[in-house]
Structure formats: structure tokens, C-alpha cells
Design a protein around this motif. Structure first.
Motif, PDB file in Angstrom:
ATOM      1  N   GLN A   3       7.529  -1.177   6.926  1.00 46.64           N
ATOM      2  CA  GLN A   3       8.054  -0.075   6.130  1.00 46.64           C
ATOM      3  C   GLN A   3       9.184  -0.573   5.230  1.00 46.64           C
ATOM      4  O   GLN A   3      10.096  -1.256   5.700  1.00 46.64           O
ATOM      5  N   PHE A   4       9.131  -0.247   3.951  1.00 45.55           N
ATOM      6  CA  PHE A   4      10.199  -0.601   3.024  1.00 45.55           C
ATOM      7  C   PHE A   4      11.399   0.327   3.224  1.00 45.55           C
ATOM      8  O   PHE A   4      11.248   1.479   3.632  1.00 45.55           O
ATOM      9  N   ASN A   5      12.596  -0.207   2.917  1.00 42.46           N
ATOM     10  CA  ASN A   5      13.783   0.640   2.995  1.00 42.46           C
ATOM     11  C   ASN A   5      13.776   1.649   1.845  1.00 42.46           C
ATOM     12  O   ASN A   5      12.925   1.585   0.950  1.00 42.46           O
ATOM     13  N   ALA A   6      14.710   2.579   1.849  1.00 47.93           N
ATOM     14  CA  ALA A   6      14.713   3.682   0.883  1.00 47.93           C
ATOM     15  C   ALA A   6      14.810   3.198  -0.556  1.00 47.93           C
ATOM     16  O   ALA A   6      14.136   3.721  -1.446  1.00 47.93           O
ATOM     17  N   ASN A  42      11.522   1.717  -1.622  1.00 47.92           N
ATOM     18  CA  ASN A  42      10.523   2.786  -1.694  1.00 47.92           C
ATOM     19  C   ASN A  42      10.677   3.603  -2.981  1.00 47.92           C
ATOM     20  O   ASN A  42       9.688   3.968  -3.635  1.00 47.92           O
ATOM     21  N   ASN A  43      11.934   3.863  -3.376  1.00 47.65           N
ATOM     22  CA  ASN A  43      12.184   4.581  -4.633  1.00 47.65           C
ATOM     23  C   ASN A  43      11.715   3.773  -5.830  1.00 47.65           C
ATOM     24  O   ASN A  43      11.151   4.320  -6.793  1.00 47.65           O
ATOM     25  N   ASN A 101       5.207   9.590  -6.021  1.00 51.18           N
ATOM     26  CA  ASN A 101       6.277   9.675  -5.032  1.00 51.18           C
ATOM     27  C   ASN A 101       5.690   9.796  -3.627  1.00 51.18           C
ATOM     28  O   ASN A 101       5.261  10.868  -3.199  1.00 51.18           O
ATOM     29  N   THR A 102       5.667   8.671  -2.906  1.00 57.46           N
ATOM     30  CA  THR A 102       5.168   8.654  -1.540  1.00 57.46           C
ATOM     31  C   THR A 102       5.859   7.522  -0.794  1.00 57.46           C
ATOM     32  O   THR A 102       6.755   6.875  -1.343  1.00 57.46           O
ATOM     33  N   LYS A 103       5.481   7.274   0.409  1.00 64.60           N
ATOM     34  CA  LYS A 103       6.049   6.135   1.134  1.00 64.60           C
ATOM     35  C   LYS A 103       5.143   4.921   0.949  1.00 64.60           C
ATOM     36  O   LYS A 103       3.917   5.040   0.824  1.00 64.60           O
ATOM     37  N   LYS A 121       0.840  -1.195   0.000  1.00 62.73           N
ATOM     38  CA  LYS A 121       0.000   0.000   0.000  1.00 62.73           C
ATOM     39  C   LYS A 121       0.876   1.247   0.000  1.00 62.73           C
ATOM     40  O   LYS A 121       2.017   1.224   0.460  1.00 62.73           O
ATOM     41  N   GLY A 122       0.317   2.329  -0.544  1.00 63.45           N
ATOM     42  CA  GLY A 122       0.998   3.610  -0.566  1.00 63.45           C
ATOM     43  C   GLY A 122       0.261   4.613   0.313  1.00 63.45           C
ATOM     44  O   GLY A 122      -0.953   4.506   0.496  1.00 63.45           O
TER      45      GLY A 122
END
Length: 213
Positions: free
Chosen positions: A115-118, A121-122, A131-133, A66-67
Motif C-alpha cells: 500500500q502506498f502512503n497518502a 496515493n494522491n 481518485n482511488t487507492k 494497480k488501482g
């Protein structure tokens, strides 16, 4: 004080025993017997996995990607590539047992948020053009299964020690017991089959606007 290995078995069998205390006792046994690989495994369970290559297969969880939408909260991410979606929806959790236990106790039957790592997430931002988490939502029961798997591993390991005539007296082991432990390939290679693919995430309780650690 009785035989520490038998005490370890009794604690692992008790549904009321605390998995953290069980791991701490297993750590004492592994360290005194100089079983480095099992000691490393216990330490990783207690403090979290720093090396993504050593996250055990039983820590794999599956959920829904999910975003974060500032107006509607977490919303499902729709991906056209089913293969990519299936790959991302399965992750290996690196968090410590204390953190997992805290999340499970606090979840009260609701979902948990990974939570996904950076880097991930990118990638998801590029796949969705938004562009969100992003996060993976899983059932709290999957966290419970990880903790129970840890309990079973300690139980099985302690039985293996007993089968090799390693019991301990109080918190002490004889030189003979230590020599058997170090020389036994069965005991020393116990953790070899734990590990799987590397897709590391972090976990926390499901909140309206959670943040990665």
C-alpha cells in the motif's frame, strides 16, 4: 553454553532456523558489545523502519502499480510517462521482519500488496485522473529474498566478529572483547553500505480489499 558468536553463525547457516530468533540473538550480541549502529539496524529489522532515510537498499522491491476498482478489484494503472512508471514501480519496504514473514507464510505463492502512503496515493490519483487507492503488486519471492539477505548479513557480521577474536562465552563478553569491538572501524561501520533511495511503502498479504496500516 558455548561461544555465542559461533552459535550465531550456526543458526544463520541452518535453513531451518527462525530468522526472528536469529535477529534477537544478534541484538543481544550487539547491545552487550555496545555496537550502537548494528543494534539500531537489528532493532529496525525487528520493529520496522521509522526513518525512511535508513531503509536498506536490499529492501527495494519491484512490481506492477494497480488501482482499486470497486467492480473489478485491482486493475493495472497505465502511465504515459515511462520514467515515472519505472520510478514508482520500485519501492523500499519499511515493514518489520515479523510482518514480512507473516505475509510470506500466508501468501502461499501468490502476490503481496504494498500500500502506498497518502502522499504517493494522491500523486497517482492526479496522474491517472481517478481518485482511488493504489498499490504495488510484487511476487512473494521478493519478500523471501529480503529475509534471506538479513540472514546473510548476520552471518557475515558474526564472522567479522570472530576474525577480530570476539567470540563471547555464553552470553558474556570480556572487557578486551568489548574494547576491540568498539575500537574496530570495520565492525562499527558495518551498516554504512546498506542504504539507498527513499520511497517508502508498507506491505501486506494480497487481498481483494486491503487497507493501509
Amino acid at each position: 553454553m558455548g561461544k555465542i558468536v559461533l552459535d550465531l553463525q550456526l543458526e544463520a547457516l541452518s535453513k531451518d532456523s527462525d530468522v526472528l530468533n536469529l535477529l534477537r540473538k544478534a541484538y543481544v550480541v550487539a547491545r552487550k558489545l555496545k555496537l550502537d549502529e548494528f543494534e539500531e539496524w537489528v532493532n529496525s529489522e525487528l520493529n520496522g523502519y521509522k526513518d525512511g532515510n535508513k531503509i536498506p537498499e536490499y529492501r527495494k522491491v519491484k512490481g506492477e502499480v494497480k488501482g482499486w476498482n470497486p467492480y473489478h478489484g485491482w486493475i493495472p494503472m497505465i502511465m504515459k510517462d515511462t520514467e515515472t512508471e519505472n520510478m514508482i514501480s520500485e519501492q523500499l519496504v519499511s515493514d518489520s521482519i515479523p510482518n514480512l514473514k507473516n505475509v510470506y507464510d500466508s501468501a502461499n505463492g501468490s502476490n503481496a500488496t504494498l500500500q502506498f502512503n497518502a502522499g504517493m496515493n494522491n500523486l497517482l490519483s492526479k496522474l491517472s485522473d481517478f481518485n482511488t487507492k493504489y498499490a504495488l503488486m510484487i511476487s512473494a519471492n521478493q519478500i523471501y529474498n529480503i529475509m534471506e539477505r538479513v540472514r546473510t548479513i548476520v552471518l557475515d557480521w558474526s564472522i567479522t566478529l570472530e576474525e577480530n577474536d570476539i567470540l563471547g562465552e555464553g552470553l558474556q563478553f570480556t572487557k578486551r572483547e568489548k574494547d576491540i569491538a568498539v575500537s574496530s572501524s570495520t565492525i562499527n561501520n558495518y551498516t554504512n553500505n546498506f542504504y539507498g533511495d527513499v520511497r517508502e511503502t508498507q506491505i501486506q498479504q494480497d487481498t481483494s480489499e486491503s487497507t493501509q496500516k
